[in-house]
Design a protein around this motif. Structure first.
Motif, PDB file in Angstrom:
ATOM      1  N   ARG A 474       0.822  -1.010   0.113  1.00 18.27           N
ATOM      2  CA  ARG A 474       0.036   0.046  -0.124  1.00 18.27           C
ATOM      3  C   ARG A 474       0.843   1.270  -0.030  1.00 18.27           C
ATOM      4  NH1 ARG A 474      -5.638   0.823   3.766  1.00 18.27           N
ATOM      5  NH2 ARG A 474      -6.451   2.136   2.162  1.00 18.27           N
ATOM      6  N   LEU A 475       0.456   2.196  -1.051  1.00 12.59           N
ATOM      7  CA  LEU A 475       1.238   3.471  -1.067  1.00 12.59           C
ATOM      8  C   LEU A 475       1.150   4.260   0.240  1.00 12.59           C
ATOM      9  CD1 LEU A 475       0.704   4.522  -4.527  1.00 12.59           C
ATOM     10  CD2 LEU A 475       2.740   3.673  -3.875  1.00 12.59           C
ATOM     11  N   THR A 476       2.373   4.878   0.718  1.00 12.14           N
ATOM     12  CA  THR A 476       2.431   5.604   1.917  1.00 12.14           C
ATOM     13  C   THR A 476       2.419   7.068   1.480  1.00 12.14           C
ATOM     14  OG1 THR A 476       4.887   5.524   2.064  1.00 12.14           O
ATOM     15  CG2 THR A 476       3.354   3.979   3.462  1.00 12.14           C
ATOM     16  N   ALA A 477       2.446   7.485   0.387  1.00 13.95           N
ATOM     17  CA  ALA A 477       2.549   8.775  -0.389  1.00 13.95           C
ATOM     18  C   ALA A 477       2.142   8.496  -1.927  1.00 13.95           C
ATOM     19  CB  ALA A 477       4.159   8.994  -0.484  1.00 13.95           C
ATOM     20  N   PRO A 478       1.652   9.502  -2.640  1.00 16.11           N
ATOM     21  CA  PRO A 478       1.177   9.599  -3.793  1.00 16.11           C
ATOM     22  C   PRO A 478       2.499   8.987  -4.830  1.00 16.11           C
ATOM     23  CG  PRO A 478       0.644  11.724  -2.951  1.00 16.11           C
ATOM     24  CD  PRO A 478       1.674  10.892  -2.014  1.00 16.11           C
ATOM     25  N   ALA A 479       2.135   8.538  -5.917  1.00 16.21           N
ATOM     26  CA  ALA A 479       2.960   8.121  -6.735  1.00 16.21           C
ATOM     27  C   ALA A 479       2.548   8.473  -8.126  1.00 16.21           C
ATOM     28  CB  ALA A 479       3.316   6.397  -6.586  1.00 16.21           C
ATOM     29  N   THR A 480       3.510   9.092  -9.159  1.00 18.75           N
ATOM     30  CA  THR A 480       2.892   9.294 -10.546  1.00 18.75           C
ATOM     31  C   THR A 480       3.689   8.208 -11.538  1.00 18.75           C
ATOM     32  OG1 THR A 480       2.791  11.728  -9.691  1.00 18.75           O
ATOM     33  CG2 THR A 480       3.165  11.162 -12.152  1.00 18.75           C
ATOM     34  N   VAL A 481       3.234   7.734 -12.372  1.00 20.84           N
ATOM     35  CA  VAL A 481       3.618   6.811 -13.239  1.00 20.84           C
ATOM     36  C   VAL A 481       3.331   7.525 -14.691  1.00 20.84           C
ATOM     37  CG1 VAL A 481       3.838   5.016 -11.603  1.00 20.84           C
ATOM     38  CG2 VAL A 481       1.815   5.439 -13.207  1.00 20.84           C
ATOM     39  N   ILE A 482       3.995   6.844 -15.721  1.00 21.85           N
ATOM     40  CA  ILE A 482       3.769   6.871 -17.060  1.00 21.85           C
ATOM     41  C   ILE A 482       2.775   5.770 -17.797  1.00 21.85           C
ATOM     42  CG2 ILE A 482       4.266   7.536 -19.585  1.00 21.85           C
ATOM     43  CD1 ILE A 482       4.529   9.909 -17.669  1.00 21.85           C
ATOM     44  N   LEU A 483       1.813   5.858 -17.920  1.00 20.06           N
ATOM     45  CA  LEU A 483       0.919   4.907 -18.616  1.00 20.06           C
ATOM     46  C   LEU A 483       1.052   4.819 -20.266  1.00 20.06           C
ATOM     47  CD1 LEU A 483      -2.303   5.216 -16.665  1.00 20.06           C
ATOM     48  CD2 LEU A 483      -0.282   3.755 -15.986  1.00 20.06           C
ATOM     49  N   PRO A 484       0.911   3.767 -20.914  1.00 24.78           N
ATOM     50  CA  PRO A 484       1.144   3.639 -22.134  1.00 24.78           C
ATOM     51  C   PRO A 484       0.104   4.255 -23.047  1.00 24.78           C
ATOM     52  CG  PRO A 484       1.318   1.249 -21.057  1.00 24.78           C
ATOM     53  CD  PRO A 484       1.177   2.352 -19.957  1.00 24.78           C
ATOM     54  N   ALA A 485       0.736   4.706 -24.257  1.00 25.10           N
ATOM     55  CA  ALA A 485      -0.532   5.675 -25.024  1.00 25.10           C
ATOM     56  C   ALA A 485      -1.810   4.834 -25.339  1.00 25.10           C
ATOM     57  CB  ALA A 485       0.228   5.995 -26.115  1.00 25.10           C
ATOM     58  N   PRO A 486      -2.959   5.225 -25.201  1.00 24.41           N
ATOM     59  CA  PRO A 486      -3.993   4.508 -25.312  1.00 24.41           C
ATOM     60  C   PRO A 486      -4.372   4.814 -26.709  1.00 24.41           C
ATOM     61  CG  PRO A 486      -4.561   6.692 -24.529  1.00 24.41           C
ATOM     62  CD  PRO A 486      -3.224   6.789 -24.500  1.00 24.41           C
ATOM     63  N   LYS A 487      -5.240   3.684 -27.234  1.00 26.75           N
ATOM     64  CA  LYS A 487      -5.721   3.709 -28.758  1.00 26.75           C
ATOM     65  C   LYS A 487      -7.088   4.307 -28.811  1.00 26.75           C
ATOM     66  CE  LYS A 487      -3.263  -0.151 -31.006  1.00 26.75           C
ATOM     67  NZ  LYS A 487      -3.336  -1.473 -31.658  1.00 26.75           N
ATOM     68  N   GLY A 488      -7.281   4.980 -29.625  1.00 25.92           N
ATOM     69  CA  GLY A 488      -8.632   5.564 -29.827  1.00 25.92           C
ATOM     70  C   GLY A 488      -9.494   4.618 -30.768  1.00 25.92           C
ATOM     71  N   ASP A 489     -10.635   5.011 -30.862  1.00 25.25           N
ATOM     72  CA  ASP A 489     -11.779   4.146 -31.542  1.00 25.25           C
ATOM     73  C   ASP A 489     -11.172   4.041 -33.007  1.00 25.25           C
ATOM     74  OD1 ASP A 489     -13.285   3.612 -29.289  1.00 25.25           O
ATOM     75  OD2 ASP A 489     -14.848   5.372 -29.725  1.00 25.25           O
ATOM     76  N   ASP A 490     -10.562   4.950 -33.562  1.00 25.70           N
ATOM     77  CA  ASP A 490      -9.829   4.766 -34.908  1.00 25.70           C
ATOM     78  C   ASP A 490      -8.675   3.863 -35.028  1.00 25.70           C
ATOM     79  OD1 ASP A 490      -8.193   6.363 -33.702  1.00 25.70           O
ATOM     80  OD2 ASP A 490      -8.550   7.916 -34.991  1.00 25.70           O
ATOM     81  N   GLY A 491      -8.358   3.254 -33.804  1.00 28.16           N
ATOM     82  CA  GLY A 491      -7.124   2.551 -33.761  1.00 28.16           C
ATOM     83  C   GLY A 491      -5.645   3.153 -33.776  1.00 28.16           C
TER      84      GLY A 491
END
Length: 868
Positions: A474-491
């Protein structure tokens, strides 16, 4: 029967006195030679040969029993040899034998590993040299270090030293399926052989492997099965009931519980396997002639297993087949049609915890009768993986079954003991590679955000992770990460996005020994419709974050592993009652759960869910409903769970009434039967009176909840006017997770859900269409189906008659796939088939459109159920 030269039983019995001292393979090796100085138990051996129905159904490993002056055989304790006809021991008898074995031999120890839902004991029996059993705790400590290489700083040299000092554990489990009755007796005799036999190969097994045995996994069901078999023996020539209840809740599907860990037996076996840091979990079953080692299986393999494991499957599986084939035993094969995709099987606990999963399917008669069996052509046809197939017709006995099971296990243990250091090294490497997962394959972690409003469901899923022995932090402080680029409905791929998780968010790190099981359960699955395997053996999806409707974020950014967090040292607290599924509290209705006497398995899962949520209910049968004219005086809600592919006529009629009554009740002969529910005769179904009572219940305002085949029953019998099962022709769904959308958020069913979207499990793609007519909308004109007639203008123009002014026709209705078609005044005029407005179908959920329908698993032809 095949044509071959065979010794008669008389000749075999004569030869038994001067029995062969060595098992000689065609290549001249004597790997399985007996100790020529050890006497055999002649009386026991004679019975082995007597009860074996064909010499080819035995092997040099099991065609004798060594004698001991101090260690009792199963016959000495129970009065019957293992595999004797017309006898099944209760679990207490099986345990009595194992404890007698342990009391007389320093090579055997019995451990209690937990209780069943009904309070019966489960045991594990360890067999090895006395020196190894004396060193159990120290050996467990060494194996624990190999199982968690972090404890030795991931150092291969230290691991090699531990491997050289350690003894692997081979865990065998029997009779998870209660109608598959042979394993307890086979395992009793196997334990005796391992403790007593001085054959060099057995001595090598004893000194190089700790064999661990749980002879009965489903103990509640075993005792009921023995009751049922004893009733059968007492009523020769009569039909007898199928085993209506195996475990307290479920039957065959107890072998699908290794994901959610809801059953006591699953947790007890998992805790034993993981607690002993075993290398193999080998589960014994009986549904295929004559021995199918599905270790190798067929594709597709589970996508999250370590590739090292696939090699181990091949090694163990094909050696097993080769050894039994050398003995001349027909019908031994591997590969087959079992795909190794689902992690739900008991044996797969090993595959998901850095061990080796194994399973035998042997042949059984659902009891200890010796009977003629006629096989299906698919069972005895020769294929590339079955070059020596089973015989088309056999007289089969429980002793035959025991011979095959023991021979297979003894050759497997022999191979394992010869390669014990290799399997220990692989155990270490798989554990190490699991810890290295973030750097090698990913992901880094799964995060359960602290701001998820579905806290009860989140706690349930986190608790499952802990039951799987996965670490939760369990995190004891906030954590920031980079998430993979999402794909749109157009692919098209967008830009990577950052996300900050608040303190208090839960993290399941992938740099831990049991990362694979967490990754398997929390990830999504995809089964291509074009996969060469066109007949999945089981569910193709189980993505738990979706099914629990909680946020589970797959994080590939390894910086999450550097965030400040604490490892939880205590179990996650799951709220009690309806709060566990994020439902508001309040006064509950009077609930009944109705079952048939055709099958009680699937409703058992419903019964378990109610019990775990502490929701009170009455448990009634369709026979009770037939006798109760005013159901609404007792109940506000009747739940009628799926049965399993039965028709409305079968539910109403029950079983055929010819022949004898088939009771399911507690008697002196059957003391373990009839406690969950009972009847003097399982054959009568709901009947016309029961159907009428159900209709009156619904008409009076009662709520009847149905699903799958019982939903079709409700439709077919007129209980749900205006609802129809959607016809399909090309749709293919096999246990998939599909997207749905709420249509009516005011429904109590929508309570507790925080989004308009929800994931649904679908077994086979059943969906419904609705109509405001009892007869359905077929033939009614719609805007979608209308095609203009031949006439003036282009395809989108309106035809104009000559000689009079043009009149614009009324617009045709354009209903969505989940909506009933609106009726005009003409269609409603004097039409008794029109359903009154207050009784018309109300749609609460619909499936998503075809492009967004699949969340996980297999879906083909989804347009046939999309938006239904």
């Amino acid at each position: 029967m095949r044509v071959s030269i065979r010794l008669s039983l008389v000749t075999l019995l004569a030869l038994a006195t001067a029995s062969v001292l060595a098992a000689t393979d065609p290549n001249g090796s004597t790997n399985y030679a007996r100790d020529p100085n050890q006497p055999i138990d002649q009386g026991y051996t004679d019975q082995i040969l007597k009860f074996t129905t064909d010499p080819s159904f035995n092997s040099p490993l099991t065609d004798y029993l060594p004698a001991s002056a101090s260690v009792p055989t199963p016959e000495k304790v129970l009065g019957h040899i293992s595999g004797a006809p017309n006898y099944l021991p209760y679990s207490a008898d099986v345990y009595r034998y194992f404890r007698a074995l342990a009391a007389s031999s320093p090579r055997v120890k019995v451990f209690s590993i937990g209780k069943t839902e009904e309070g019966r004991e489960m045991i594990a029996v360890a067999i090895a040299d006395e020196s190894l059993l004396a060193d159990l705790d120290a050996n467990k400590a060494r194996l624990a270090k190999l199982g968690d290489p972090r404890s030795i700083n991931m150092d291969d040299t230290t691991a090699d030293q531990l491997i050289a000092q350690s003894t692997p554990v081979y865990y065998i489990t029997g009779t998870i399926h209660s109608t598959e009755t042979g394993a307890p007796t086979a395992l009793m005799e196997l334990a005796y052989r391992l403790a007593v036999d001085d054959a060099p190969y057995v001595k090598h097994i004893r000194s190089h492997v700790i064999t661990l045995i749980t002879p009965v996994v489903e103990v509640d069901g075993r005792d009921r099965m023995v009751d049922l078999y004893n009733w059968h023996l007492a009523h020769p020539g009569e039909h007898y009931s199928p085993l209506m209840y195996w475990g307290h809740y479920v039957a065959h599907d107890n072998n699908r519980d290794a994901m959610a860990m809801t059953l006591n037996l699953t947790r007890n076996v998992a805790d034993t396997y993981i607690g002993w840091h075993a290398q193999v979990l080998h589960d014994l079953h009986e549904s295929v002639p004559f021995l199918y080692d599905n270790t190798v299986g067929d594709g597709p393999y589970n996508a999250w297993i370590d590739p090292i494991l696939t090699g181990e499957w091949q090694q163990l599986g094909w050696d097993n087949v080769q050894q039994l084939t050398k003995f001349g035993m027909p019908g031994v094969f591997t590969h087959g049609d079992f795909d190794t995709w689902s992690p739900g099987y008991l044996m797969f606990i090993a595959a998901m915890h850095n061990g080796v999963s194994r399973l035998y399917e042997t042949f059984g008669n659902d009891g200890a009768d010796t009977v003629k069996r006629i096989l299906d052509p698919a069972d005895y046809q020769r294929t590339w993986y079955k070059p020596n197939p089973p015989l088309p017709e056999v007289v089969w006995s429980q002793r035959d079954n025991n011979n095959y099971e023991q021979t297979g296990l003894l050759t497997a243990l022999n191979y394992f003991s010869d390669n014990s250091q290799l399997f220990l090294k692989n155990f270490y490497l798989k554990s190490k590679r699991s810890i290295e997962k973030p750097q090698e394959a990913g992901p880094a972690a799964y995060v359960f955000p602290a701001d998820d409003r579905r806290t009860g469901s989140q706690a349930q899923l986190l608790h499952i992770m802990q039951l799987q022995h996965a670490e939760v932090s369990r995190l004891t402080a906030p954590a920031t990460v980079i998430l993979p680029a999402p794909k749109g409905d157009d692919g098209k791929v967008g830009k990577p996005v950052s996300r900050t998780f608040a303190a208090g968010s839960y993290v399941v790190r992938m740099d831990q020994p049991y990362s694979r099981i967490a990754d398997t359960l929390l990830d999504r699955q995809y089964w291509s419709p074009k996969d060469p395997q066109q007949h999945p053996y089981d569910d193709t999806a189980w993505s738990m974050g979706d099914l629990f409707d909680v946020q589970v974020v797959r994080v590939t950014d390894n910086t999450i592993l550097k965030a400040p967090m604490d490892l939880l040292s205590q179990p996650v607290t799951v709220p009690q009652g309806l709060a566990a599924i994020d439902m508001p509290g309040g006064k509950l209705p009077r609930i009944a759960l109705m079952h048939t006497w055709l099958d009680t398995q699937t409703e058992g899962w419903w019964r378990m869910a109610l019990d775990k949520l502490h929701v009170p209910y009455s448990y009634i049968s369709t026979q009770d409903v037939a006798r109760t004219s005013d159901l609404h005086a007792k109940y506000d809600v009747i739940l009628f769970g799926p049965i399993g592919g039965v028709s409305a006529q079968q539910i109403v009629d029950g079983l055929p009434m010819w022949g004898n009554p088939m009771p399911w009740k507690t008697t002196k002969l059957t003391p373990n039967i009839g406690h969950i529910d009972s009847t003097d005769d399982i054959r009568p179904g709901l009947g016309s009176s029961g159907l009428a009572n159900l209709k009156q219940f619904v008409s009076a305002g009662g709520l009847l909840v149905t699903s799958e085949d019982t939903a079709k029953f409700a439709i077919d019998t007129g209980l749900a006017p205006g609802v129809f099962v959607t016809p399909t022709h090309n749709l293919k769904v096999v246990g998939s997770v599909l997207q749905a959308n709420f249509v009516d958020r005011s429904s109590p069913i929508a309570a507790g859900y925080t989004s308009d979207e929800v994931a649904l499990y679908s077994a086979a793609g059943q969906s419904f269409t609705v109509s405001n007519l009892v007869t359905g909308d077929n033939g009614l004109p719609t805007a979608k189906d209308f095609q203009r007639p031949t006439g003036r203008g282009g395809p989108h123009d309106t035809d104009t008659p000559e000689g009079r002014a043009s009149t614009e026709p009324p617009a045709l209705p354009d209903a969505k796939p989940w909506q009933a078609l609106p009726l005009n005044a003409e269609q409603m005029r004097n039409n008794p088939w029109v359903i009154p407005a207050d009784q018309q179908p109300q749609v609460i959920l619909r499936y998503a459109d075809a492009d967004h329908l699949l969340i996980a698993g297999l879906l083909d032809g989804g347009d046939e159920m999309a938006e239904r």
